[in-house]
Design a protein around this motif. Structure first.
Motif, PDB file in Angstrom:
ATOM      1  N   THR A   1       0.868  -1.152  -0.206  1.00  0.00           N
ATOM      2  CA  THR A   1       0.135  -0.100   0.056  1.00  0.00           C
ATOM      3  C   THR A   1       0.736   1.166   0.033  1.00  0.00           C
ATOM      4  N   SER A   2       1.972   1.352   0.693  1.00  0.00           N
ATOM      5  CA  SER A   2       2.765   2.265   1.050  1.00  0.00           C
ATOM      6  C   SER A   2       3.539   2.690  -0.537  1.00  0.00           C
ATOM      7  N   HIS A   3       3.634   1.460  -1.086  1.00  0.00           N
ATOM      8  CA  HIS A   3       4.287   1.785  -2.486  1.00  0.00           C
ATOM      9  C   HIS A   3       3.426   2.550  -3.540  1.00  0.00           C
ATOM     10  N   ASN A   4       2.035   2.459  -3.291  1.00  0.00           N
ATOM     11  CA  ASN A   4       1.250   3.269  -4.147  1.00  0.00           C
ATOM     12  C   ASN A   4       1.313   4.823  -3.854  1.00  0.00           C
ATOM     13  N   LEU A   5       1.997   4.906  -2.727  1.00  0.00           N
ATOM     14  CA  LEU A   5       2.024   6.526  -2.406  1.00  0.00           C
ATOM     15  C   LEU A   5       2.676   7.412  -3.484  1.00  0.00           C
ATOM     16  N   THR A   6       3.816   6.775  -4.090  1.00  0.00           N
ATOM     17  CA  THR A   6       4.496   7.424  -4.963  1.00  0.00           C
ATOM     18  C   THR A   6       4.154   6.877  -6.318  1.00  0.00           C
ATOM     19  N   TRP A   7       3.039   6.448  -6.757  1.00  0.00           N
ATOM     20  CA  TRP A   7       2.538   6.126  -8.185  1.00  0.00           C
ATOM     21  C   TRP A   7       2.597   7.465  -8.971  1.00  0.00           C
ATOM     22  N   HIS A   8       2.066   8.616  -8.310  1.00  0.00           N
ATOM     23  CA  HIS A   8       1.831   9.716  -8.948  1.00  0.00           C
ATOM     24  C   HIS A   8       3.223  10.201  -9.718  1.00  0.00           C
TER      25      HIS A   8
END
Length: 343
Positions: free
Chosen positions: A279-286
């Protein structure tokens, strides 16, 4: 195999790599990949037969049994067997080597079976782990899922704790009264129940959940909060209203605030929201995976987002930083329920 990781800190990279290597070894030598002995402190290679996924969680939450030095339950020969083999004749060694070759064929078949059934576990295992800071939280959840008392199927320890604490808050129950109520409930329930014995234990559990709060004294007219430079003030510097509550005789009750703000710190809640490293990996998706063109598909494409990056470049340069948006939908500034105006 190197087993020094068994003595390392569970939060260390050494322990993490050791767990991965152990699970690979165990799966390769397992007759059934869904029934492998768990060497965690709780199971001790005797009480538990689980899949690699479950064992991985156990090793992180409970720790590994350091006394388990010979992995005989996971395909490693015992020291006695190794010593006996070393003393055998050359012919016998040749036979053993032939046997090993035959065994390797079987292990190859097992490895092929494992790869088809559990390949995703090891490929994405790192993304599915929980952050090292979440050990206390996960232990709490595991403990909270216990039945309220032996044989109970409707309520858990955590459910009962939240229900009783809501009752305390709803009716303004004092801490002493709440502790007495917990003791009384514990007496009524069967032996071996999981009801906390005091308000302190209950509050400590809720704090681990990230539900802790802070009480901040406030001006009765909402001018200021008594914190920072006003932490020791006894009256509001804006309106002059006393900080303390007035009794029936208009005498100030020292130590009893006139108004209190209940502040719920957001950072512990963010930690709960992003417990999983996936989930925390998705924080840098943008920043890493977003399609960047002239179209608006994400808030990062908006001028407001870019303005933040320009005004605070140090903040904007780290894609892991959280950006909060305040929504005032439904807010009625005139305090009139009959008004149709809404922000």
């Amino acid at each position: 195999m190197d087993k020094s990781w068994m003595h390392a800190d569970r939060r260390s990279r050494t322990y993490e790599l050791g767990v991965e290597e152990f699970l690979r070894f165990a799966v390769e030598n397992a007759s059934d990949v869904n029934n492998i002995c768990c060497p965690c402190l709780k199971c001790g290679s005797i009480d538990g037969m689980f899949s690699a996924r479950v064992i991985k969680d156990h090793l992180y939450f409970n720790g590994v049994d350091e006394s388990y030095k010979d992995w005989v339950w996971h395909g490693e020969p015992s020291r006695a067997t190794v010593n006996a083999n070393e003393g055998e004749s050359e012919a016998t060694v040749d036979m053993v080597e032939d046997g090993d070759a035959a065994d390797n064929i079987g292990l190859g078949d097992q490895e092929e079976k494992w790869a088809s059934e559990d390949e995703e576990f090891f490929e994405n295992g790192e993304d599915e782990q929980y952050s090292v800071e979440s050990n206390d939280f996960m232990r709490l959840v595991e403990d909270g899922d216990k039945a309220l008392y032996p044989g109970c199927t409707k309520h858990t320890k955590l459910n009962a704790l939240i229900q009783t604490y809501n009752l305390k808050a709803k009716h303004g129950m004092s801490d002493v009264c709440y502790s007495d109520m917990l003791i009384m409930i514990g007496i009524f329930l069967p032996e071996g129940n999981e009801i906390p014995g005091s308000h302190y234990e209950a509050k400590k559990t809720l704090a681990t959940l990230g539900m802790d709060y802070k009480k901040i004294h406030a001006c009765p007219n909402d001018c200021i909060l008594y914190r920072g430079q006003h932490a020791d003030a006894s009256s509001c510097p804006t309106c002059g209203e006393s900080r303390w509550k007035l009794g029936k005789d208009n005498i100030e009750k020292q130590g009893v605030p006139g108004k209190v703000l209940w502040y719920f710190p957001p950072i512990p809640r963010f930690k709960r929201m992003f417990q999983s490293t996936k989930t925390s990996h998705n924080l840098t998706w943008h920043a890493n995976e977003r399609r960047k063109d002239e179209f608006m598909r994400h808030p990062a494409d908006a001028p407001t987002w870019k303005l933040v990056n320009q005004k605070w470049p140090e903040f904007g340069n780290d894609p892991r930083n959280l950006r909060l948006a305040l929504s005032s939908d439904g807010f009625n500034p005139h305090s009139s329920l009959s008004s149709r105006y809404s922000c």
